[in-house]
Design an enzyme around this catalytic site. Structure first.
Site, short mmCIF file in Angstrom:
data_model
loop_
_atom_site.label_atom_id
_atom_site.label_comp_id
_atom_site.label_asym_id
_atom_site.label_seq_id
_atom_site.Cartn_x
_atom_site.Cartn_y
_atom_site.Cartn_z
N TRP A 103 0.81 -1.22 0.00
CA TRP A 103 0.00 0.00 0.00
C TRP A 103 0.84 1.26 0.00
O TRP A 103 0.48 2.26 -0.62
CB TRP A 103 -1.02 -0.03 1.15
CG TRP A 103 -2.10 -1.02 0.83
CD1 TRP A 103 -2.30 -2.23 1.43
CD2 TRP A 103 -3.08 -0.93 -0.21
NE1 TRP A 103 -3.35 -2.89 0.83
CE2 TRP A 103 -3.85 -2.12 -0.18
CE3 TRP A 103 -3.39 0.03 -1.17
CZ2 TRP A 103 -4.91 -2.36 -1.07
CZ3 TRP A 103 -4.44 -0.21 -2.06
CH2 TRP A 103 -5.20 -1.39 -2.00
N ASP A 171 -1.34 6.66 6.55
CA ASP A 171 -2.46 5.89 6.02
C ASP A 171 -2.80 4.88 7.11
O ASP A 171 -2.05 3.94 7.35
CB ASP A 171 -2.04 5.19 4.72
CG ASP A 171 -3.09 4.20 4.24
OD1 ASP A 171 -4.18 4.11 4.86
OD2 ASP A 171 -2.82 3.51 3.23
N LYS A 195 -12.98 -1.44 6.88
CA LYS A 195 -12.30 -2.45 7.70
C LYS A 195 -12.72 -2.34 9.17
O LYS A 195 -13.28 -3.26 9.72
CB LYS A 195 -10.78 -2.31 7.57
CG LYS A 195 -10.29 -2.52 6.14
CD LYS A 195 -8.78 -2.42 6.08
CE LYS A 195 -8.26 -2.34 4.66
NZ LYS A 195 -8.50 -3.55 3.88
C1 LIG Z 1 -3.32 0.12 4.23
C2 LIG Z 1 -4.30 0.32 3.11
N1 LIG Z 1 -4.30 1.48 2.44
C3 LIG Z 1 -5.15 1.71 1.44
C4 LIG Z 1 -6.07 0.77 1.04
C5 LIG Z 1 -7.02 1.07 -0.09
O1 LIG Z 1 -8.25 1.37 0.45
P1 LIG Z 1 -9.52 1.69 -0.44
O2 LIG Z 1 -9.92 0.42 -1.13
O3 LIG Z 1 -10.54 2.18 0.53
O4 LIG Z 1 -9.15 2.74 -1.41
C6 LIG Z 1 -6.11 -0.46 1.71
C7 LIG Z 1 -7.06 -1.50 1.30
O5 LIG Z 1 -7.00 -2.65 1.67
C8 LIG Z 1 -5.20 -0.69 2.78
O6 LIG Z 1 -5.19 -1.84 3.46
#
Ligand SMILES: Cc1ncc(COP(=O)(O)O)c(C=O)c1O
Length: 359
Positions: A103, A171, A195
């Site tokens: 990520w 994040d 989540k």
């Molecule tokens: C740490 C992290 N950041 C970003 C995201 C992306 O999130 P979204 O699908 O809400 O854009 C995720 C999705 O699993 C994640 O685990």
């Protein structure tokens, strides 16, 4: 014989407790003034109350300092990767990034068109670079890290404490509200909702006013932190249903002991699973124990064939969504806030039995 219960270990959308689902059902059927929550215009008093109460829930749980804004935006955390850099980049600025997993790599890629990226630290996917080794240029507009790399199953044990450094940005999509957090150590944090905060649809951004006030001017209005702050997240139609569910989640957590209690539950669940994984070598975790995530538990079996077989048997017995992230492989049990200890105990029992018959 009764049907076996179903347990989901999905990485999002995750489980919700029965009492929250019941409240949501009532909201959908009829909200206070006779309209369903799905029908409320965002300009009405009830919608304003939902926004206000959800914000109050986050402020209460996280003791958000007064000089921080709480925004409810759209596009998921993925959109924030670019939006953040759009707001705080420009004029030749650079952003420092800790790139330690799937990520944070995406965060770097999406930020690149909007800000000069400097890699403050790189990870190897098995452990995390220590904050005191991060190379952050003093002139950087911010330093971004991902508190829980959900694909790899890595988590920083706590938010880094850096003095005299540019504002830290996190994040926290995978672990916001799963443990106590000192918001004041960060300049800005963001998390999408599917989540630990309820259903998909809203991204919570908590940001120091001093950062919000310095956003670039040429950012589209719905993405502009300053404008969204001035208009209380109502520049355009907010995702009211997801915001209402996040409000219920906050109130549930407050009623169940706050974030200390959430951390205790999450430590207990993951502790149980890791101790089982480490028992005798049939299951294994490649992750450095100091950085093992309490919410994204990654594990492996001796062969890919056994992993396939495990997944098929697990599905048959009601244990769903245990596949590892597509970029990482293996298996993963996501243990977000509302996955119960009972679900983890049942999974451990299933794992024991699978090992007995396949080990
Ligand atoms: C740490 C992290 N950041 C970003 C995201 C992306 O999130 P979204 O699908 O809400 O854009 C995720 C999705 O699993 C994640 O685990």
């Amino acid at each position: 014989m009764g049907k076996e219960p179903i347990y989901s270990f999905a990485s999002g959308q995750s489980s919700l407790p029965a009492d929250i689902l019941e409240t949501v059902r009532a909201d959908v059927a009829r909200h206070q003034d006779g309209l369903s929550v799905l029908e409320l215009p965002f300009t009405c008093r009830e919608a304003r109350a939902i926004l206000h109460e959800t914000e109050a829930g986050f402020r209460d749980l996280l003791s958000v300092p007064k000089d921080y804004e709480v925004l409810f935006l759209q596009g998921g955390a993925y959109a924030q990767f670019g939006i953040l850099a759009m707001n705080l980049g420009g004029d030749g600025r650079i952003g420092a990034y800790v790139e330690a997993g799937h990520w944070s790599r995406r965060a770097v890629r999406e930020a690149t068109p909007w800000i000069g990226v400097h890699r403050a630290a790189l990870g190897d996917g098995l452990c995390l670079p220590l904050p005191d080794k991060w190379d952050i240029p003093p002139q950087a507009a911010y330093c971004h890290y991902t508190s829980n790399e959900s694909a790899e199953g890595l988590q920083f044990p706590a938010e880094p404490h850096l003095t005299g450094a540019p504002p830290l940005i996190a994040d926290m999509t995978a672990d916001l509200l799963t443990r106590p957090l000192d918001v004041g150590k960060l300049g800005l944090l963001y998390a999408s909702s599917q989540k630990n905060l309820g259903i998909a649809g809203v991204t919570v951004v908590i940001a120091a006013k001093s950062l919000v006030e310095r956003c670039a001017k040429d950012v589209p209005a719905p993405f502009h932190y300053g404008q969204q702050a001035r208009e209380r997240s109502k520049v355009n139609t907010p995702p009211l249903f997801a915001i209402a569910v996040a409000g219920h989640v906050c109130r549930w957590l407050i009623a169940h002991g706050g974030l200390d209690a959430a951390a205790e539950r999450n430590t207990r669940k993951s502790g149980l699973l890791y101790s089982h994984i480490e028992r005798d070598g049939f299951y294994s975790s490649p992750i450095d124990p100091a950085y093992r995530s309490k919410v994204s538990v990654r594990f492996h079996l001796p062969t890919p064939q056994l992993e396939e077989r495990f997944l098929a048997h697990a599905r048959e017995h009601g244990f769903l969504h245990l596949e590892g992230h597509s970029g990482v492989g293996g298996l993963r049990a996501s243990l977000y806030n509302f996955v119960t200890l009972r679900a983890v105990e049942a999974l451990s029992e299933f794992m024991k039995e699978f090992e007995r018959t396949n080990g």
